[in-house]
Design a protein around this motif. Structure first.
Motif, PDB file in Angstrom:
ATOM      1  N   ILE A 109      14.946   3.282   0.121  1.00  0.00           N
ATOM      2  CA  ILE A 109      16.144   3.338  -0.728  1.00  0.00           C
ATOM      3  C   ILE A 109      16.430   1.960  -1.318  1.00  0.00           C
ATOM      4  CG2 ILE A 109      18.623   3.776  -0.721  1.00  0.00           C
ATOM      5  CD1 ILE A 109      18.062   5.785   1.570  1.00  0.00           C
ATOM      6  N   TRP A 110      16.276   0.942  -0.484  1.00  0.00           N
ATOM      7  CA  TRP A 110      16.452  -0.436  -0.952  1.00  0.00           C
ATOM      8  C   TRP A 110      15.477  -0.734  -2.091  1.00  0.00           C
ATOM      9  CZ3 TRP A 110      19.224  -4.949   0.445  1.00  0.00           C
ATOM     10  CH2 TRP A 110      18.725  -6.113  -0.097  1.00  0.00           C
ATOM     11  N   ALA A 111      14.208  -0.343  -1.889  1.00  0.00           N
ATOM     12  CA  ALA A 111      13.191  -0.613  -2.902  1.00  0.00           C
ATOM     13  C   ALA A 111      13.567   0.030  -4.228  1.00  0.00           C
ATOM     14  CB  ALA A 111      11.834  -0.096  -2.431  1.00  0.00           C
ATOM     15  N   LYS A 112      14.137   1.255  -4.149  1.00  0.00           N
ATOM     16  CA  LYS A 112      14.531   1.945  -5.375  1.00  0.00           C
ATOM     17  C   LYS A 112      15.627   1.157  -6.090  1.00  0.00           C
ATOM     18  CE  LYS A 112      14.761   5.266  -8.341  1.00  0.00           C
ATOM     19  NZ  LYS A 112      13.697   5.346  -9.348  1.00  0.00           N
ATOM     20  N   ALA A 113      16.587   0.638  -5.308  1.00  0.00           N
ATOM     21  CA  ALA A 113      17.700  -0.084  -5.920  1.00  0.00           C
ATOM     22  C   ALA A 113      17.255  -1.449  -6.435  1.00  0.00           C
ATOM     23  CB  ALA A 113      18.830  -0.243  -4.907  1.00  0.00           C
ATOM     24  N   ALA A 114      16.412  -2.142  -5.650  1.00  0.00           N
ATOM     25  CA  ALA A 114      16.078  -3.523  -5.992  1.00  0.00           C
ATOM     26  C   ALA A 114      14.929  -3.615  -6.972  1.00  0.00           C
ATOM     27  CB  ALA A 114      15.741  -4.301  -4.722  1.00  0.00           C
ATOM     28  N   TRP A 115      13.920  -2.769  -6.798  1.00  0.00           N
ATOM     29  CA  TRP A 115      12.715  -2.909  -7.624  1.00  0.00           C
ATOM     30  C   TRP A 115      12.431  -1.677  -8.454  1.00  0.00           C
ATOM     31  CZ3 TRP A 115      10.993  -3.977  -2.147  1.00  0.00           C
ATOM     32  CH2 TRP A 115      11.386  -5.248  -1.746  1.00  0.00           C
ATOM     33  N   ASP A 116      13.304  -0.650  -8.315  1.00  0.00           N
ATOM     34  CA  ASP A 116      13.172   0.562  -9.109  1.00  0.00           C
ATOM     35  C   ASP A 116      11.902   1.366  -8.826  1.00  0.00           C
ATOM     36  OD1 ASP A 116      14.462   2.284 -10.768  1.00  0.00           O
ATOM     37  OD2 ASP A 116      13.313   1.667 -12.536  1.00  0.00           O
ATOM     38  N   VAL A 117      11.397   1.256  -7.619  1.00  0.00           N
ATOM     39  CA  VAL A 117      10.330   2.177  -7.181  1.00  0.00           C
ATOM     40  C   VAL A 117      10.697   2.622  -5.779  1.00  0.00           C
ATOM     41  CG1 VAL A 117       8.324   1.423  -8.518  1.00  0.00           C
ATOM     42  CG2 VAL A 117       9.003   0.170  -6.480  1.00  0.00           C
ATOM     43  N   TRP A 118      10.257   3.820  -5.407  1.00  0.00           N
ATOM     44  CA  TRP A 118      10.605   4.292  -4.074  1.00  0.00           C
ATOM     45  C   TRP A 118       9.765   3.612  -3.009  1.00  0.00           C
ATOM     46  CZ3 TRP A 118      14.949   6.474  -3.129  1.00  0.00           C
ATOM     47  CH2 TRP A 118      15.576   7.259  -4.096  1.00  0.00           C
ATOM     48  N   TRP A 119       8.572   3.287  -3.367  1.00  0.00           N
ATOM     49  CA  TRP A 119       7.737   2.607  -2.371  1.00  0.00           C
ATOM     50  C   TRP A 119       7.044   1.444  -3.022  1.00  0.00           C
ATOM     51  CZ3 TRP A 119       7.479   2.875   2.756  1.00  0.00           C
ATOM     52  CH2 TRP A 119       6.471   2.134   3.372  1.00  0.00           C
ATOM     53  N   GLN A 120       7.166   0.283  -2.407  1.00  0.00           N
ATOM     54  CA  GLN A 120       6.490  -0.903  -2.892  1.00  0.00           C
ATOM     55  C   GLN A 120       5.611  -1.378  -1.755  1.00  0.00           C
ATOM     56  OE1 GLN A 120       6.988  -2.431  -5.888  1.00  0.00           O
ATOM     57  NE2 GLN A 120       7.341  -4.610  -5.624  1.00  0.00           N
ATOM     58  N   TRP A 121       4.310  -1.640  -2.057  1.00  0.00           N
ATOM     59  CA  TRP A 121       3.445  -2.131  -0.977  1.00  0.00           C
ATOM     60  C   TRP A 121       3.712  -3.605  -0.795  1.00  0.00           C
ATOM     61  CZ3 TRP A 121       1.185   0.786   2.438  1.00  0.00           C
ATOM     62  CH2 TRP A 121       0.913   2.111   2.110  1.00  0.00           C
ATOM     63  N   GLU A 122       4.910  -3.895  -0.318  1.00  0.00           N
ATOM     64  CA  GLU A 122       5.188  -5.313  -0.121  1.00  0.00           C
ATOM     65  C   GLU A 122       5.153  -5.594   1.373  1.00  0.00           C
ATOM     66  OE1 GLU A 122       8.135  -6.891   1.100  1.00  0.00           O
ATOM     67  OE2 GLU A 122       8.541  -4.884   1.847  1.00  0.00           O
ATOM     68  N   PRO A 123       4.934  -6.886   1.739  1.00  0.00           N
ATOM     69  CA  PRO A 123       4.563  -7.222   3.113  1.00  0.00           C
ATOM     70  C   PRO A 123       5.418  -6.600   4.206  1.00  0.00           C
ATOM     71  CG  PRO A 123       4.439  -9.137   1.752  1.00  0.00           C
ATOM     72  CD  PRO A 123       4.993  -8.065   0.876  1.00  0.00           C
ATOM     73  N   ARG A 124       6.737  -6.847   4.163  1.00  0.00           N
ATOM     74  CA  ARG A 124       7.526  -6.432   5.319  1.00  0.00           C
ATOM     75  C   ARG A 124       7.565  -4.921   5.454  1.00  0.00           C
ATOM     76  NH1 ARG A 124       9.834 -11.274   6.225  1.00  0.00           N
ATOM     77  NH2 ARG A 124       8.542 -11.701   4.445  1.00  0.00           N
ATOM     78  N   LEU A 125       7.617  -4.227   4.317  1.00  0.00           N
ATOM     79  CA  LEU A 125       7.640  -2.763   4.362  1.00  0.00           C
ATOM     80  C   LEU A 125       6.296  -2.234   4.863  1.00  0.00           C
ATOM     81  CD1 LEU A 125       9.806  -0.741   3.704  1.00  0.00           C
ATOM     82  CD2 LEU A 125       8.951  -0.554   1.393  1.00  0.00           C
ATOM     83  N   THR A 126       5.203  -2.866   4.385  1.00  0.00           N
ATOM     84  CA  THR A 126       3.876  -2.482   4.856  1.00  0.00           C
ATOM     85  C   THR A 126       3.758  -2.706   6.354  1.00  0.00           C
ATOM     86  OG1 THR A 126       3.070  -3.298   2.755  1.00  0.00           O
ATOM     87  CG2 THR A 126       1.431  -2.782   4.406  1.00  0.00           C
ATOM     88  N   MET A 127       4.285  -3.850   6.790  1.00  0.00           N
ATOM     89  CA  MET A 127       4.200  -4.168   8.211  1.00  0.00           C
ATOM     90  C   MET A 127       4.963  -3.140   9.041  1.00  0.00           C
ATOM     91  SD  MET A 127       4.770  -7.747  10.013  1.00  0.00           S
ATOM     92  CE  MET A 127       4.672  -7.922  11.770  1.00  0.00           C
ATOM     93  N   SER A 128       6.164  -2.795   8.589  1.00  0.00           N
ATOM     94  CA  SER A 128       6.927  -1.776   9.319  1.00  0.00           C
ATOM     95  C   SER A 128       6.138  -0.482   9.371  1.00  0.00           C
ATOM     96  CB  SER A 128       8.272  -1.522   8.645  1.00  0.00           C
ATOM     97  OG  SER A 128       8.946  -2.708   8.440  1.00  0.00           O
ATOM     98  N   LEU A 129       5.514  -0.130   8.237  1.00  0.00           N
ATOM     99  CA  LEU A 129       4.736   1.114   8.204  1.00  0.00           C
ATOM    100  C   LEU A 129       3.590   1.064   9.213  1.00  0.00           C
ATOM    101  CD1 LEU A 129       4.105   3.856   6.835  1.00  0.00           C
ATOM    102  CD2 LEU A 129       2.564   2.615   5.348  1.00  0.00           C
ATOM    103  N   LEU A 130       2.875  -0.075   9.245  1.00  0.00           N
ATOM    104  CA  LEU A 130       1.722  -0.160  10.153  1.00  0.00           C
ATOM    105  C   LEU A 130       2.165  -0.109  11.615  1.00  0.00           C
ATOM    106  CD1 LEU A 130      -0.677  -2.694   8.424  1.00  0.00           C
ATOM    107  CD2 LEU A 130      -0.501  -0.241   8.215  1.00  0.00           C
ATOM    108  N   LEU A 131       3.259  -0.807  11.928  1.00  0.00           N
ATOM    109  CA  LEU A 131       3.761  -0.757  13.305  1.00  0.00           C
ATOM    110  C   LEU A 131       4.171   0.673  13.646  1.00  0.00           C
ATOM    111  CD1 LEU A 131       5.910  -3.995  13.576  1.00  0.00           C
ATOM    112  CD2 LEU A 131       3.595  -3.589  14.342  1.00  0.00           C
ATOM    113  N   TRP A 132       4.816   1.307  12.682  1.00  0.00           N
ATOM    114  CA  TRP A 132       5.264   2.686  12.907  1.00  0.00           C
ATOM    115  C   TRP A 132       4.062   3.603  13.131  1.00  0.00           C
ATOM    116  CZ3 TRP A 132       5.647   7.327   9.724  1.00  0.00           C
ATOM    117  CH2 TRP A 132       6.534   8.259  10.238  1.00  0.00           C
ATOM    118  N   LEU A 133       2.978   3.378  12.370  1.00  0.00           N
ATOM    119  CA  LEU A 133       1.774   4.209  12.536  1.00  0.00           C
ATOM    120  C   LEU A 133       1.188   4.047  13.932  1.00  0.00           C
ATOM    121  CD1 LEU A 133      -0.138   3.844   9.159  1.00  0.00           C
ATOM    122  CD2 LEU A 133       1.162   5.778  10.009  1.00  0.00           C
TER     123      LEU A 133
END
Lengths: 238, 223
Positions: A109-133
């Motif tokens: 949701i933040w990415a949508k507001a800040a960068w206007d995309v729902w998913w951005q392959w940016e470091p911290r979000l990617t890292m959270s995704l990998l840890l979550w996986l």
């Protein structure tokens, strides 16, 4: 005392939740920036959406902590062969899978507001995704691996924890608000601090209460299973 | 310890050289992957951007398949127990397995890489030494982490699907680093500094996980 921990944490969490909602929405300022042309304060692209920060960051910190809790309890399990440690790792992972989902959803949701995309392959979000996986993989192994599930899962938690610095280096640095000593949490405006820390404390109480309950549940499940096996061995039940 | 390890690796490789079962089937599977790629990616002008990913996806797939099959072989004859009972340090068993698996992965990569270069007209051999380095480091990285978990999963239910479920999240940094290194090598303007950075990254990754595997292998694989 032991029996009281969960109710106390729940009550603290409930009070904290009301307080943090109040602080977040009525006390913390909206996101403004100084307009370069006019020199006046204007709302940024985030403006009201910045509020999600107060929920996103505590969840992300707890997700990060959970990976280490699971990793360290798994090391203790392999070392001491005490199933109590295994219960802690399993219970923590179960809860943090849900918390990780919250991190990814709020981050999105933040990415949508800040960068206007729902998913951005940016470091911290990617890292959270990998840890979550890693945590989801752990939960799947626990559920479906059968007899040797505990050891496979323990190995996965340990390898996952050791992999964190590699993931961190790999994802590099990018557009996400900075973290660490110079990051947004450390340097946030004084007006935002009460809201952030109240919300952080609330979710920590909530998280801890859930984990303790879940760990007790895991232990109870295991004990029932062991009892059943013993009863089967003794021929008490069919 | 290393002598025993080499003997175990030699045993595995000799079985493989005689039967060629895993190598033939997995290498053919890798070749099929390349054929699928060439139909899936119609835009041949973008091949430089796509080929690093193709290479590492192929290495990931073939790596897990051959790991699963190699350890299945030990399970079918119940020889894993014999290996663990053998009067050699258990770490030798792990090191031997990892060496054999690494060489097997490498053998498959030797088939896949030229096929990618041939059928997709990818400029993979612009820097053969660097490419060989990253592929060797990657093959052994997959073999090290893979041997630990394939051995642990030996008796588990649905191990075929659980092996990649367990391995890929842990190996993701390695795959990404390998892809970025290969991308730097095949780019229109190759950047050797970036390639070397990612080669170092994979080297450190391998070393760290080798040490970790040596620590935990004995407590994880107990039969």
């Amino acid at each position: 005392m032991k029996k009281l921990i969960v109710p106390i944490l729940c009550i603290l969490g409930a009070i904290g939740f009301v307080a943090s909602v109040y602080l977040v929405f009525f006390n913390a300022p909206l996101e403004y920036a100084i307009d370069k042309d006019t020199g006046r304060l204007v709302g940024t692209s985030l403006f009201f959406n910045q509020k999600i920060y107060f929920f996103h960051v505590p969840h992300a910190i707890l997700l990060f902590v959970a990976v280490f809790v699971a990793g360290i309890s798994s090391i203790m399990y392999l070392w001491k062969h005490d199933l109590a440690w295994d219960d802690i790792a399993a219970g923590t992972v179960d809860i943090s899978v849900a918390f990780g989902a919250a991190v990814l959803a709020t981050g999105s949701i933040w990415a949508k507001a800040a960068w206007d995309v729902w998913w951005q392959w940016e470091p911290r979000l990617t890292m959270s995704l990998l840890l979550w996986l890693i945590l989801v993989g752990y939960a799947l192994v626990r559920k479906f691996a059968g007899p040797s599930a505990d050891r496979v899962a323990a190995g996965m938690a340990i390898f996952g924890m050791v992999g964190v610095p590699f993931i961190y280096t790999m994802v590099g640095h990018d557009s996400h608000p900075a973290s660490g000593l110079n990051g947004v949490v450390a340097t946030q405006g004084a007006a935002m601090r009460p809201a952030f820390w109240m919300s952080f404390a609330t979710f920590t109480c909530w998280f801890t209460a859930l984990v303790i309950t879940r760990v007790q549940g895991t232990r109870a499940e295991r004990e029932v299973r062991e009892l059943r096996e013993r009863a089967l061995d003794l021929g008490v039940i069919e | 310890m290393l002598r025993h390890a080499l003997r175990i690796a030699w045993k595995d490789l000799r079985i493989e050289v005689r039967s060629k079962e895993i190598f033939m089937t997995v290498a053919f599977f890798g070749a099929l992957l390349v054929v699928i790629y060439s139909f899936a990616f119609q835009d041949k002008s973008a091949i430089r951007a796509a080929v690093p990913g193709m290479l590492w996806v192929a290495l990931a797939f073939t790596g897990t398949i051959s790991l699963g099959r190699a350890f299945d072989r030990e399970r079918e004859n119940d020889t894993m127990r014999a290996l663990l009972l053998a009067p050699v340090p258990r770490l030798s068993v792990f090191i031997g397995k990892a060496i054999a698996m690494g060489l097997l992965n490498l053998g498959v990569a030797v088939i896949i890489v030229p096929l990618l270069a041939l059928w997709l007209n990818a400029p993979l051999f612009a820097y053969p030494l660097e490419l060989a380095g990253i592929v060797i480091a990657g093959s052994f990285g997959i073999a090290i982490v893979g041997s630990v978990f394939a051995a642990t999963l030996l008796k588990a239910r649905s191990r075929d699907v659980l092996l990649p479920v367990v391995l890929y999240p842990i190996l993701l940094p390695l795959f990404v680093a390998g892809t970025k290194c290969t991308a730097a090598l095949v780019a229109v303007n190759p950047d050797l500094d970036i390639a070397h950075y990612w080669m170092d990254f994979v080297g450190i990754y391998d070393a760290a996980f080798l040490v970790l595997s040596l620590w935990v292998f004995e407590s994880l694989v107990i039969e």
